[in-house]
Scaffold this motif. Sequence first.
Motif, PDB file in Angstrom:
ATOM      1  N   LYS A  29      -5.603  -1.123  -0.654  1.00  0.00           N
ATOM      2  CA  LYS A  29      -6.006  -1.864   0.525  1.00  0.00           C
ATOM      3  C   LYS A  29      -7.470  -1.524   0.759  1.00  0.00           C
ATOM      4  CE  LYS A  29      -4.496  -2.696   5.245  1.00  0.00           C
ATOM      5  NZ  LYS A  29      -3.502  -2.332   6.256  1.00  0.00           N
ATOM      6  N   ASN A  30      -8.317  -2.528   0.777  1.00  0.00           N
ATOM      7  CA  ASN A  30      -9.763  -2.318   0.899  1.00  0.00           C
ATOM      8  C   ASN A  30     -10.282  -1.398  -0.205  1.00  0.00           C
ATOM      9  OD1 ASN A  30      -9.809  -3.925   3.240  1.00  0.00           O
ATOM     10  ND2 ASN A  30      -9.260  -2.159   4.487  1.00  0.00           N
ATOM     11  N   ASN A  31      -9.786  -1.611  -1.423  1.00  0.00           N
ATOM     12  CA  ASN A  31     -10.179  -0.837  -2.617  1.00  0.00           C
ATOM     13  C   ASN A  31      -9.819   0.641  -2.555  1.00  0.00           C
ATOM     14  OD1 ASN A  31     -11.047  -2.826  -4.331  1.00  0.00           O
ATOM     15  ND2 ASN A  31     -13.164  -2.747  -3.630  1.00  0.00           N
ATOM     16  N   GLU A  32      -8.918   1.007  -1.667  1.00  0.00           N
ATOM     17  CA  GLU A  32      -8.452   2.391  -1.584  1.00  0.00           C
ATOM     18  C   GLU A  32      -6.942   2.413  -1.779  1.00  0.00           C
ATOM     19  OE1 GLU A  32      -9.759   4.556   1.817  1.00  0.00           O
ATOM     20  OE2 GLU A  32     -11.791   3.751   1.698  1.00  0.00           O
ATOM     21  N   SER A  33      -6.444   3.507  -2.343  1.00  0.00           N
ATOM     22  CA  SER A  33      -5.013   3.664  -2.548  1.00  0.00           C
ATOM     23  C   SER A  33      -4.279   3.488  -1.218  1.00  0.00           C
ATOM     24  CB  SER A  33      -4.736   5.048  -3.140  1.00  0.00           C
ATOM     25  OG  SER A  33      -3.368   5.181  -3.395  1.00  0.00           O
ATOM     26  N   TYR A  34      -3.175   2.774  -1.258  1.00  0.00           N
ATOM     27  CA  TYR A  34      -2.418   2.479  -0.044  1.00  0.00           C
ATOM     28  C   TYR A  34      -0.961   2.864  -0.253  1.00  0.00           C
ATOM     29  CZ  TYR A  34       0.080  -0.348   3.421  1.00  0.00           C
ATOM     30  OH  TYR A  34       0.908  -0.763   4.427  1.00  0.00           O
ATOM     31  N   THR A  35      -0.400   3.586   0.687  1.00  0.00           N
ATOM     32  CA  THR A  35       1.005   3.953   0.660  1.00  0.00           C
ATOM     33  C   THR A  35       1.697   3.277   1.836  1.00  0.00           C
ATOM     34  OG1 THR A  35       0.468   6.107  -0.299  1.00  0.00           O
ATOM     35  CG2 THR A  35       2.650   5.861   0.698  1.00  0.00           C
ATOM     36  N   PRO A  36       2.643   2.388   1.558  1.00  0.00           N
ATOM     37  CA  PRO A  36       3.334   1.719   2.659  1.00  0.00           C
ATOM     38  C   PRO A  36       4.239   2.686   3.412  1.00  0.00           C
ATOM     39  CG  PRO A  36       4.246   1.028   0.541  1.00  0.00           C
ATOM     40  CD  PRO A  36       3.085   1.934   0.258  1.00  0.00           C
ATOM     41  N   GLY A  37       4.478   2.388   4.672  1.00  0.00           N
ATOM     42  CA  GLY A  37       5.361   3.213   5.487  1.00  0.00           C
ATOM     43  C   GLY A  37       6.815   3.047   5.081  1.00  0.00           C
ATOM     44  N   SER A  38       7.650   3.923   5.565  1.00  0.00           N
ATOM     45  CA  SER A  38       9.061   3.937   5.162  1.00  0.00           C
ATOM     46  C   SER A  38       9.826   2.690   5.617  1.00  0.00           C
ATOM     47  CB  SER A  38       9.743   5.190   5.700  1.00  0.00           C
ATOM     48  OG  SER A  38       9.701   5.198   7.113  1.00  0.00           O
ATOM     49  N   GLU A  39       9.332   1.977   6.619  1.00  0.00           N
ATOM     50  CA  GLU A  39       9.997   0.764   7.096  1.00  0.00           C
ATOM     51  C   GLU A  39       9.558  -0.486   6.337  1.00  0.00           C
ATOM     52  OE1 GLU A  39      12.485   0.786   9.449  1.00  0.00           O
ATOM     53  OE2 GLU A  39      12.278   2.945   9.151  1.00  0.00           O
ATOM     54  N   ALA A  40       8.554  -0.371   5.489  1.00  0.00           N
ATOM     55  CA  ALA A  40       8.084  -1.501   4.688  1.00  0.00           C
ATOM     56  C   ALA A  40       9.060  -1.767   3.557  1.00  0.00           C
ATOM     57  CB  ALA A  40       6.703  -1.195   4.124  1.00  0.00           C
ATOM     58  N   TYR A  41       8.983  -2.974   3.001  1.00  0.00           N
ATOM     59  CA  TYR A  41       9.768  -3.231   1.802  1.00  0.00           C
ATOM     60  C   TYR A  41       8.972  -4.123   0.857  1.00  0.00           C
ATOM     61  CZ  TYR A  41      11.294  -7.592   4.082  1.00  0.00           C
ATOM     62  OH  TYR A  41      11.339  -8.812   4.709  1.00  0.00           O
ATOM     63  N   ILE A  42       9.308  -3.981  -0.423  1.00  0.00           N
ATOM     64  CA  ILE A  42       8.631  -4.709  -1.483  1.00  0.00           C
ATOM     65  C   ILE A  42       9.698  -5.381  -2.328  1.00  0.00           C
ATOM     66  CG2 ILE A  42       7.073  -4.523  -3.469  1.00  0.00           C
ATOM     67  CD1 ILE A  42       6.101  -1.848  -2.245  1.00  0.00           C
ATOM     68  N   ARG A  43       9.453  -6.631  -2.699  1.00  0.00           N
ATOM     69  CA  ARG A  43      10.428  -7.312  -3.527  1.00  0.00           C
ATOM     70  C   ARG A  43       9.744  -8.135  -4.613  1.00  0.00           C
ATOM     71  NH1 ARG A  43       9.553 -12.223  -3.749  1.00  0.00           N
ATOM     72  NH2 ARG A  43       9.004 -13.352  -1.918  1.00  0.00           N
ATOM     73  N   PHE A  44      10.412  -8.184  -5.758  1.00  0.00           N
ATOM     74  CA  PHE A  44      10.050  -9.016  -6.900  1.00  0.00           C
ATOM     75  C   PHE A  44      10.971 -10.221  -6.853  1.00  0.00           C
ATOM     76  CE2 PHE A  44      11.378 -10.421 -11.080  1.00  0.00           C
ATOM     77  CZ  PHE A  44      10.200 -10.545 -11.801  1.00  0.00           C
ATOM     78  N   ALA A  45      10.423 -11.429  -6.953  1.00  0.00           N
ATOM     79  CA  ALA A  45      11.245 -12.639  -7.004  1.00  0.00           C
ATOM     80  C   ALA A  45      10.773 -13.515  -8.154  1.00  0.00           C
ATOM     81  CB  ALA A  45      11.172 -13.402  -5.692  1.00  0.00           C
ATOM     82  N   MET A  46      11.719 -14.028  -8.927  1.00  0.00           N
ATOM     83  CA  MET A  46      11.414 -14.854 -10.088  1.00  0.00           C
ATOM     84  C   MET A  46      12.172 -16.173  -9.973  1.00  0.00           C
ATOM     85  SD  MET A  46      11.818 -13.711 -14.068  1.00  0.00           S
ATOM     86  CE  MET A  46      13.568 -13.957 -14.335  1.00  0.00           C
ATOM     87  N   LYS A  47      11.446 -17.275 -10.209  1.00  0.00           N
ATOM     88  CA  LYS A  47      12.025 -18.611 -10.144  1.00  0.00           C
ATOM     89  C   LYS A  47      11.622 -19.411 -11.381  1.00  0.00           C
ATOM     90  CE  LYS A  47      11.833 -19.161  -5.113  1.00  0.00           C
ATOM     91  NZ  LYS A  47      11.307 -20.022  -4.043  1.00  0.00           N
ATOM     92  N   THR A  48      12.350 -20.486 -11.612  1.00  0.00           N
ATOM     93  CA  THR A  48      11.975 -21.392 -12.692  1.00  0.00           C
ATOM     94  C   THR A  48      10.666 -22.093 -12.346  1.00  0.00           C
ATOM     95  OG1 THR A  48      14.294 -21.729 -13.263  1.00  0.00           O
ATOM     96  CG2 THR A  48      12.735 -23.356 -14.079  1.00  0.00           C
TER      97      THR A  48
END
Length: 112
Positions: A29-48
């Motif tokens: 984030k802004n060219n600096e390492s970023y660690t999301p908080g414990s309430e954040a979530y990340i997901r990968f989604a793949m579609k045709t």
Amino acid sequence: MYEIVKTKKGYDITLTRGDSLPLQLSLKKNNESYTPGSEAYIRFAMKTRYNDETPVLVKEIPVDTLQLIFIPEDTKTLPMKKTYVYDIELTDESGYVATFIEGRFTVGEEVM
């Protein structure tokens, strides 16, 4: 086997159907390492196609490890030589949503 190619927008991934692939993600984030908080979530989604309603594959990525892990079952039933589109999206504690990686995902051929 797998291949990952950097593109202007993100990364194109080719993974042999039925193979495993652990990927270590990093966030900035802004060219600096970023660690999301414990309430954040990340997901990968793949579609045709991007405008499809239902994803072919969705994977949650733990915020504590930032590891996206493909297991054999993720691609075992998908057609070989088929290319999909994907993105990886972060939703932080405040509800802010950011897509930070996108690209194409090709299911490679397998002999077995």
